[in-house]
Design an enzyme around this catalytic site. Structure first.
Site, PDB file in Angstrom:
ATOM      1  N   ASP A 301       0.919  -1.231   0.000  1.00  0.00           N
ATOM      2  CA  ASP A 301       0.040  -0.057  -0.184  1.00  0.00           C
ATOM      3  C   ASP A 301       0.771   1.240   0.204  1.00  0.00           C
ATOM      4  O   ASP A 301       1.482   1.487   0.927  1.00  0.00           O
ATOM      5  CB  ASP A 301      -0.942   0.071   1.108  1.00  0.00           C
ATOM      6  CG  ASP A 301      -1.829   1.212   1.378  1.00  0.00           C
ATOM      7  OD1 ASP A 301      -1.757   1.931   0.468  1.00  0.00           O
ATOM      8  OD2 ASP A 301      -2.487   1.186   2.356  1.00  0.00           O
ATOM      9  N   CYS A 373      -5.120  11.236 -13.878  1.00  0.00           N
ATOM     10  CA  CYS A 373      -5.829  11.123 -15.299  1.00  0.00           C
ATOM     11  C   CYS A 373      -7.078  11.661 -15.236  1.00  0.00           C
ATOM     12  O   CYS A 373      -8.192  11.137 -15.486  1.00  0.00           O
ATOM     13  CB  CYS A 373      -5.828   9.785 -16.131  1.00  0.00           C
ATOM     14  SG  CYS A 373      -6.367   8.455 -15.289  1.00  0.00           S
TER      15      CYS A 373
END
Length: 431
Positions: A301, A373
């Site tokens: 993570d 994005c």
């Protein structure tokens, strides 16, 4: 023999009505088709079927007395594909209708063949009126969920219609030359010799542009690792990081590995690539191997460095943050069907958690790039403004690119700017 349209209808029902990703649906069905022409048709049907689902799904509400979504999801998807063939792919009317009716039988629903034929014929007769009704609503005009139409109009009021339209245009195929193995000019020449319309990108030093999508695995140099597929907006990250030989670098949230590989092609660096999903990390390994590159790949993570960090600071950190992907809808049309407005707050919390966790890993004088994005300001400037508030050891480095525009913090490329995908960048230096 496998009926391509029936196969596409099954896959599109999975994508639009059951939440399966377009990539997964393609991977499940494409191996059943041996002829490359059938696979190309399947690809076109699924991409345009997902892209225009919300437009033609709304059209079917006008064309059907009783909806088929729940009782006959594959037939409903086949009708959407029939309208896609007639209105988007513009196949010959008779052939498109006949082949779609035949696909109903391939789906073992012969009793519905007459209904499918009648619906498609009615579309042909009433097309002008129906299109006017669909175009009257932004959601069905651009085949976008209402929440996203509203969000884009709020964040980009002057450009909203252009952004929504550009999200539906065919993007060019963009490659990144692997400068470790070939010069860009030499690769362009190889591609042209093989009959491809390839050209060097105007301002990205590794970028190559082809006007249309193609099977890249058949292109000269693919198996040899001479290039990778990567939109130009994603290629910008390597320039902004300002890499130098000998540096330690981190690519957080690294799958599928395009940016990580680009960094390794640019400089002799010690790169750590972190990815939470072990299955997606396998794609990083595949890309590294094909391109002849090496990185220290960690499964973990990014927001919990204690589980994977060795305690040594990084000179460069790239955070390609998990986001709504609203900037890449032209390449990933299924995102509009799966993303929900309620996802954004959770994504923002995750973005901020990762940014807060990784900042202390940056060496003094080091550079961190935050990239998404996304088109949504909540995931971009707002995240950076919240991070920077009261923080004295972070300095914003101004970004200016040939495409896009300055944001409150950082730089935003909207879909279609320079014919690139939508992408946001913020560059920070640790004082």
């Amino acid at each position: 023999m496998t009926d391509t349209r029936a196969l596409a209808a099954q896959a599109l029902a999975d994508i639009a009505l059951r939440g399966v990703s377009l990539r997964e649906a393609m991977d499940q069905r494409a191996p059943k088709l041996r002829d490359p022409r059938d696979r190309a048709l399947l690809t076109a049907l699924l991409n345009d079927g997902a892209r225009w689902w919300l437009r033609f799904d709304a059209a079917l509400d006008r064309l059907l007395d009783k909806p088929l979504r729940r009782k006959e999801p594959e037939v409903h998807a086949l009708l959407v594909l029939g309208l896609v063939q007639l209105d988007i792919l513009q196949l010959q009317d008779y052939a498109a209708v006949a082949a779609t009716v035949e696909a109903v039988r391939a789906l073992n629903r012969p009793r519905l063949a007459g209904l499918v034929n009648a619906v498609l014929r009615r579309w042909q007769r009433e097309r002008v009126t129906l299109l006017a009704e669909l175009d009257a609503q932004s959601s069905s005009r651009y085949a976008m969920p209402p929440w996203l139409v509203s969000a884009i109009a709020t964040d980009w009021p002057a450009q909203a219609d252009a952004v929504l339209a550009d999200c539906n245009r065919e993007p060019p195929l963009m490659l990144r030359a692997n400068r470790r193995r070939v010069s860009r000019d030499a690769l362009v020449e190889q591609l042209r010799t093989a009959g491809y319309s390839a050209a060097a990108h105007a301002w990205l030093s590794d970028g190559i542009v082809l006007p249309h999508s193609s099977d890249v695995t058949r292109m000269p140099g693919f198996a040899q690792g001479l290039f990778a597929v990567q939109d130009g907006a994603a290629q910008v990250s390597a320039d902004l990081l300002d890499l130098h030989d000998g540096q330690r670098a981190l690519d957080a949230c690294a799958a599928p590995g395009g940016k990580a590989c680009h960094l390794l092609e640019r400089a002799d660096i010690a790169l750590t690539a972190v990815e939470f999903d072990a299955a997606r990390a396998a794609r990083i390994r595949q890309n590294l191997e094909r391109l002849g590159l090496k990185a220290d790949l960690r499964i973990g993570d990014a927001g919990d460095p204690a589980t994977w960090w060795d305690g040594q600071p990084f000179d460069r950190i790239l955070i390609d943050a998990p986001c709504s992907a609203t900037g890449v809808l032209r390449r990933r049309p299924d995102v509009r069907l799966h993303r929900r407005a309620s996802d954004i707050d959770a994504l923002v919390a995750q973005q901020r958690r990762i940014l807060d966790a990784l900042w202390p890993l940056l060496a003094r004088g080091g550079r961190l790039i935050y990239v998404t994005c996304s088109l949504l300001r909540a995931e971009n400037e707002a995240v950076l403004e919240g991070f920077l508030a009261g923080r004295k050891d972070a300095r914003v480095i101004a970004v200016q690119l040939p495409a896009g525009q300055a944001a409150a913090v950082g730089w935003q490329i909207l879909p279609g700017d320079g014919d690139l995908d939508g992408m946001y960048y913020a560059v920070l230096e640790r004082a």
